[in-house]
Design an enzyme around this catalytic site. Structure first.
Site: not given
Ligand code: UD1
Ligand code: CA
Length: 457
Positions: A80, A441, A17, A104
């Site tokens: 995650t 100069r 995003r 983040d």
């Molecule tokens: C996540 C939570 C959500 C919470 C929100 C808060 C999950 C499934 N959801 O959603 O419940 O309300 O954060 O901000 O956890 N990342 C990895 N590897 C991956 C995927 C993500 O390292 O395979 C890291 C990303 O770099 C990021 C963090 O995990 O820093 C969160 O990932 P993001 O995709 O932003 O999760 P949200 O959809 O925001």
């Molecule tokens: Ca997030």
């Protein structure tokens, strides 16, 4: 028993995003990558050892953070939960607690992290989830809890049904787990959901099924837990953190005339009674001494400004400005410069990799590059320190009490002795001994009535 405190920071995601070629977590807030803010807050809350899960743009993230962390590589970003699964070799055989944070959430403070840890440990929970109540919970995971404040499950926004979407208590993405309990449940995760991802949030439900207790640690500080997923949220985090830093400085005794137009980095120190006018940008490891006045529009980075200096419309990089000195308007002080006390650096003056000792004046339109200038001197208007021969840079030395006339070229390498004078318009290529006057100069000639005679045939 090993009760050490660990932190696991998830930073492997791409951050689609953000629409960026740079991985999300190294986008900057107040001059510092988001993930560094998260790590700093965790470190202040007494976390002893860090592991960072990297994947997307791994090298860039690693370069930003440097050594000192256990890096765990997540080859494919499958969620995650999958990210935490990659950390099993790191967590195995450890007995203490691990705080899991997302890279983040840059606004998180050490207070909140410490509070979550104490909450989890003191109340004997197997895990604690930091939660918050939001008027607009859209996009966040929802907390399914019971009347005793136990978290039964977390449902992601995309998987939530109509009723669950009405829940305002959300998952901040910050957790504290008892390590062996987390490990027991991790391998039961699956990707049976809307995004076909392994959600860390599902671990909470699994822990419940195993009879383990998960507590909801509620925070009212809702801005501190906001995640950044796009550039609108990035700007909002920037704004929030900028005000937090400005307020701290104001409470410390710094006058900030217009906080809407002042930018101060997290690690800048500013002394009491300093006055900051609009348009100042102060970044990096900078310290501004007490009583300094920053008139409008300076950019100061990684520099030391000693007490009572006055700066206006100038750029100062990796340099030091001594007590009581004045700089600008429109001066450019480049890296490696050391300006003494009571010095005057005037308008349109550029100083690079040079030292200028106390009480010397460089008032206008001058370039000083690779030079050591003594104290009490006067460098006239339009002087050029000619430091480059087309291939190499050379240094110039000017002694104490020297007077360099206007429009002089000092062709380096050259030395001008103490108490000497250089006549205006001279191009100096040979050393000048102390107490002498150097004139280099052409002598002036006058041809009387030349103009009158010019048109006579
Ligand atoms: C996540 C939570 C959500 C919470 C929100 C808060 C999950 C499934 N959801 O959603 O419940 O309300 O954060 O901000 O956890 N990342 C990895 N590897 C991956 C995927 C993500 O390292 O395979 C890291 C990303 O770099 C990021 C963090 O995990 O820093 C969160 O990932 P993001 O995709 O932003 O999760 P949200 O959809 O925001
Ligand atoms: Ca997030």
């Amino acid at each position: 028993m090993d009760d050490k405190l660990y932190a696991l920071i998830l930073a492997a995601g791409e951050g689609k995003r953000m629409k960026s070629k740079i991985p999300k977590v190294i986008h900057k807030v107040c001059g510092m990558p988001m993930i560094s803010h998260v790590i700093d807050s965790a470190r202040e809350s007494k976390v002893e050892e860090f592991a960072v899960v990297i994947g997307h743009g791994a090298d860039m993230v690693k370069n930003q953070l440097g050594d000192g962390y256990n890096y765990i590589y997540q080859k494919e970003q499958l969620g995650t939960g999958h990210a935490v699964m990659q950390a099993v070799p790191f967590l195995e055989h450890k007995q203490g607690y691990v705080v899991v944070l997302y890279g983040d959430t840059p606004l998180i403070t050490s207070d909140i992290i410490s509070h979550l840890i104490e909450f989890t440990v003191n109340k004997g929970y197997n895990a604690g989830v930091l939660t918050a109540e939001l008027d607009n919970p859209a996009g966040y995971g929802r907390i399914i809890s019971d009347e005793n404040n136990y978290v039964k499950a977390i449902v992601e926004d995309r998987d939530a049904d109509y009723k669950q979407k009405l829940i305002k208590q959300i998952n901040t993405g910050i957790y504290c787990f008892k390590i062996p309990d987390l490990l027991k449940c991790l391998n039961k995760l699956n990707n049976d959901n809307a995004q076909r991802e392994y959600y860390l949030t599902d671990v909470i439900g699994i822990m419940n099924e195993a009879g383990l207790k998960v507590g909801a640690c509620k925070t009212r500080r809702i801005h501190e837990v906001e995640g950044v997923n796009d550039r609108v949220q990035l700007a909002s985090a920037e704004r929030f953190m900028r005000y937090r830093i400005l307020e701290q400085n104001m409470l410390n005794g710094v006058t900030i005339i217009d906080p809407d137009n002042t930018y101060i980095g997290k690690y800048c120190e500013i002394g009491q009674d300093a006055i900051i006018y609009p348009g100042n940008v102060i970044e990096g490891q900078t310290s501004i001494g007490e009583g300094c006045i920053l008139f409008p529009n300076n950019r100061i980075e990684d520099s030391i400004i000693e007490p009572f200096a006055k700066l206006q419309c100038s750029v100062i990089l990796e340099s030091k400005i001594g007590e009581n000195s004045t700089v600008g308007p429109y001066a450019y002080v480049r890296p490696g410069s050391n300006i003494g006390t009571n010095v005057r650096i005037g308008d349109f003056v550029e100083i690079k990799n040079s030292s200028i000792e106390d009480y010397t004046k460089v008032s206008h339109l001058t370039y000083v590059g690779d030079a050591d200038v003594g104290k009490n001197g006067n460098i006239g208007c339009g002087v050029v320190f000619v430091n480059y021969d087309g291939r190499k840079k050379h240094r110039t030395t000017v002694g104490d009490n020297a007077f360099i006339g206007c429009n002089v070229n000092l062709v380096a390498p050259v030395t001008v002795g103490d108490n000497s004078y250089i006549a205006a318009g001279s191009t100096i290529t040979e050393d000048v001994s102390e107490y002498s006057l150097a004139i280099a100069r052409a002598r002036q000639t006058i041809k009387p009535n030349w103009a009158k005679n010019k048109y006579k045939k």
